[in-house]
Enzyme design. Structure first.
Site, PDB file in Angstrom:
ATOM      1  N   GLU A  50       3.132 -80.922   8.407  1.00  0.00           N
ATOM      2  CA  GLU A  50       2.854 -80.498   7.037  1.00  0.00           C
ATOM      3  C   GLU A  50       4.135 -80.237   6.252  1.00  0.00           C
ATOM      4  O   GLU A  50       4.240 -80.630   5.092  1.00  0.00           O
ATOM      5  CB  GLU A  50       1.955 -79.253   7.052  1.00  0.00           C
ATOM      6  CG  GLU A  50       1.456 -78.848   5.681  1.00  0.00           C
ATOM      7  CD  GLU A  50       0.368 -77.788   5.753  1.00  0.00           C
ATOM      8  OE1 GLU A  50       0.337 -76.941   4.844  1.00  0.00           O
ATOM      9  OE2 GLU A  50      -0.441 -77.815   6.682  1.00  0.00           O
ATOM     10  N   SER A 103       1.403 -73.206   8.949  1.00  0.00           N
ATOM     11  CA  SER A 103       0.809 -74.285   9.741  1.00  0.00           C
ATOM     12  C   SER A 103       1.759 -75.481   9.756  1.00  0.00           C
ATOM     13  O   SER A 103       2.044 -76.051   8.702  1.00  0.00           O
ATOM     14  CB  SER A 103      -0.537 -74.690   9.150  1.00  0.00           C
ATOM     15  OG  SER A 103      -1.425 -73.602   9.152  1.00  0.00           O
ATOM     16  N   ARG A 160      -4.389 -81.349   1.276  1.00  0.00           N
ATOM     17  CA  ARG A 160      -2.948 -81.130   1.407  1.00  0.00           C
ATOM     18  C   ARG A 160      -2.145 -82.284   0.818  1.00  0.00           C
ATOM     19  O   ARG A 160      -1.087 -82.652   1.333  1.00  0.00           O
ATOM     20  CB  ARG A 160      -2.555 -80.896   2.873  1.00  0.00           C
ATOM     21  CG  ARG A 160      -3.222 -79.714   3.541  1.00  0.00           C
ATOM     22  CD  ARG A 160      -2.874 -78.403   2.851  1.00  0.00           C
ATOM     23  NE  ARG A 160      -3.678 -77.321   3.435  1.00  0.00           N
ATOM     24  CZ  ARG A 160      -4.883 -76.959   2.981  1.00  0.00           C
ATOM     25  NH1 ARG A 160      -5.398 -77.557   1.921  1.00  0.00           N
ATOM     26  NH2 ARG A 160      -5.550 -75.980   3.555  1.00  0.00           N
TER      27      ARG A 160
END
Length: 351
Positions: A343, A239, A160
């Site tokens: 995130e 998420s 990520r």
């Protein structure tokens, strides 16, 4: 190029949250994107880039500067080489590659947002990451004031993360090139246990491309991870927290706290994450810390379908959302000693 003033930004995000921008510019070509960026940089005006808005948490006060909505289009397929303009809708592009019989991104179906965001976040799900198929990223370099092309190795991809995320004020992604696989209508080898289990096959097996895509879409929908205007469980950024990566030492301490909390037989999720590191599950941590599906009494709550998604139930403010996020972070840390990291990108606010 369209220009609006005191323009609402909430409709451009999947959270449907955030105040207005002083100025909103919508660019439909690379040249318009570059011109808008240069204009803002020359004037010293703060600049906010918006693609699909699926990874943004914008403060209630909005953005004091120029918000640039990148709405460029372009889908080019030459053999197994795919090139996408930054503004292309990602999930539509995935569908078209499956229709063309090409494997490599089929398990990334249903992910909201635009193609230009995929290398920034190194988007991944169900055993695939875009870093495995991206060959080049064309971007405008605000430092050198020129268009550059970065090869995969220059993008510094990791979980990520990427060079683009590490230097958010430098690069504006314009186009992304992928190298896909012609596997005679079959998917890439399935690497994710849940997907293989849902299909009744073994990890490493291949299945028809359309079957792989449809299965992933069904799994995502069951978790509220496919956009639906009528379903508030999808009014989210997917998420909200990344899966924590711990050193072996940190994981040993964490494991002992799990045993204290849940009993000696309890075993937390553990996945290899490079030498000396272990990745665990943020969703598991949240649930076991007491934040179950549907948790909350206000306008911002945990999804009723998935503990990893924080949602706007329709009347939430960004502060409502952040209050919930902070409560979850504090609770998980208190119970397990692990700090969750958000995130989505925050604009004008901090978690």
């Amino acid at each position: 190029m369209q220009e609006l003033h005191d323009a609402p930004l909430a409709p451009l995000t999947t959270f449907r949250l955030g105040g207005p921008a002083t100025r909103l510019v919508t660019a439909t070509t690379d040249a318009e994107v570059i011109a808008a960026v240069r204009e803002a940089d020359d004037a010293g005006t703060p600049l906010l880039l918006i693609g699909g808005g699926s990874n943004l948490v914008i403060g209630d006060k909005g953005f004091d500067g120029t918000a640039l909505h990148i709405a460029t289009t372009g889908f080019s397929l030459d053999g197994t080489t795919l090139e996408l303009a930054a503004g292309e809708i990602w999930t539509d592009a995935v569908a078209r590659t499956v229709e063309a019989g090409l494997a490599g991104v089929e398990c990334l179906a249903g992910i909201p947002g635009s193609a230009g965001a995929t290398p920034i976040q190194n988007v991944g799900a169900y055993g695939q990451e875009v870093s495995a198929t991206i060959t080049e990223v064309t971007a405008y370099d605000r430092r050198s004031r020129e268009t550059v092309t970065l090869a995969n190795a220059d993008c510094a991809f990791s979980y990520r993360h990427s060079r683009f995320k590490a230097e958010p004020e430098r690069y504006v992604v314009l186009r992304v090139r992928f190298e896909l696989e012609d596997a005679a209508g079959l998917s890439a080898p399935l690497c994710y246990a849940e997907t293989a289990r849902a299909l009744g096959v073994e990890a490493g097996d291949r299945v028809p491309l359309t079957t792989a895509r449809e299965t992933v879409l069904k799994l995502r929908a069951g978790k509220g991870m496919v956009l639906d205007p009528e379903d508030h469980d999808t009014w989210s950024a997917g998420s909200f927290f990344t899966n924590p990566i711990l050193t072996d030492g940190e994981f040993a301490v964490f494991r002992s706290r799990v045993a204290e909390r849940l009993g000696e037989s309890a075993e937390p999720p553990a996945f290899p994450a490079g030498e000396g590191h272990v990745k665990t599950s943020a969703a598991w941590l949240i649930d076991k810390a007491g934040f179950t599906k549907g948790y909350g009494t206000g306008a911002a709550r945990i999804s009723t379908k998935h503990t990893l998604a924080l949602t706007n139930r329709g009347e939430a403010t960004t502060e409502d959302l952040l209050a919930l996020a902070r409560e979850v972070v504090a609770g998980v840390h208190e119970v397990f000693g692990v700090t969750l990291v958000n995130e989505p990108v925050t604009v004008g606010v901090r978690l």
